[in-house]
Scaffold this motif. Sequence first.
Motif, PDB file in Angstrom:
ATOM      1  N   GLY A  87       0.795  -1.113  -0.022  1.00 34.05           N
ATOM      2  CA  GLY A  87      -0.033  -0.062   0.061  1.00 34.05           C
ATOM      3  C   GLY A  87       0.965   1.373   0.266  1.00 34.05           C
ATOM      4  N   ARG A  88       1.646   1.299   0.802  1.00 35.57           N
ATOM      5  CA  ARG A  88       2.758   2.330   0.951  1.00 35.57           C
ATOM      6  C   ARG A  88       3.428   2.664  -0.333  1.00 35.57           C
ATOM      7  NH1 ARG A  88       6.555   0.628   4.807  1.00 35.57           N
ATOM      8  NH2 ARG A  88       7.593  -0.308   2.978  1.00 35.57           N
ATOM      9  N   ALA A  89       3.808   1.826  -1.121  1.00 34.41           N
ATOM     10  CA  ALA A  89       4.377   1.797  -2.679  1.00 34.41           C
ATOM     11  C   ALA A  89       3.365   2.557  -3.657  1.00 34.41           C
ATOM     12  CB  ALA A  89       5.003   0.565  -3.141  1.00 34.41           C
ATOM     13  N   GLY A  90       2.134   1.678  -3.600  1.00 32.94           N
ATOM     14  CA  GLY A  90       1.129   2.393  -4.512  1.00 32.94           C
ATOM     15  C   GLY A  90       0.715   3.647  -4.259  1.00 32.94           C
ATOM     16  N   SER A  91       0.712   4.223  -2.880  1.00 29.25           N
ATOM     17  CA  SER A  91       0.425   5.615  -2.472  1.00 29.25           C
ATOM     18  C   SER A  91       1.687   6.343  -2.933  1.00 29.25           C
ATOM     19  CB  SER A  91       0.189   5.793  -1.062  1.00 29.25           C
ATOM     20  OG  SER A  91       0.270   6.724  -0.551  1.00 29.25           O
TER      21      SER A  91
END
Length: 283
Positions: A87-91
């Motif tokens: 999720g952090r990477a996608g954000s």
Amino acid sequence: MREPGAVREVTADEVAQFRACGWALLRDFVAAEHLPPIAAEVRALIGEQAETAKETTGAFRRIWRTYDEPSYRSAPLWGFATSPSVGRAGSALLGGAPVRFLRDEVYVKMPTAGGEGRPTPWHQDFPYGNRDRSEQVNLWIALEDIPVDGGALRYLSGSHRRGALGRALDAPERDLLAQYPDLVEEFPVSPTTEIRRGDVLAHHGLTVHGAPANTTASPRWAYTVVLFHADSRYTGVPWPRRLAGHMGGIAVNEPFDHPLTPVVWPPDRRDARSAPPLTEGTP
């Protein structure tokens, strides 16, 4: 930084390329030691030669073999696809936007020698959605090494700036390059390169992309995780048939507050709901 079983953080250079080009190659995104469990879960569902792939029309069967939402039947895949580090990477790639999990899918492009593995038509992903905004990122994970002639994704760099161009997958002979021949003049095709297991090709929901034929002797194995802007509202477009029985209760013009589309980043909005029930009839 890497969490056990998850992925590394994206770099500032990778974010800059993604924002400018609509795609980025994230080398060694998933650690080599974490790939075998993911690949094993995928093969347990779809088979060693993707023999239990979903049924597709003849034209698309000649392009790829797929399995929709494998995480619905695999707690480890659900845990990976909805993990904080993913999720952090996608954000980060979406400029810091909060993100929800949308879906995952397995794509196996068989060798052309067997009559399959043909080129994937040039298309965008967003026109097939049901959301009011296009901020979406697809994380296309190579489960095995893919040589330059193995059929990895390619992109028209910067094409996400053209906006939604319409649906093109339903008629392979009328893909987006056939409909808009000027696209390739304005937006250069991304370079052909070897993709290593654990690498990720990330692209925006509006980036025009396709894949050449797999002319090697081995299948091309890829697992995709799709995230989208958490504040997106439902437009009322019907859910795909395979999800219609599982995604009820989302009202038109309301956020996707549902167990199958949890917020996965940032931490203060993260949805802690567990994996969805693996019910009969779920693809």
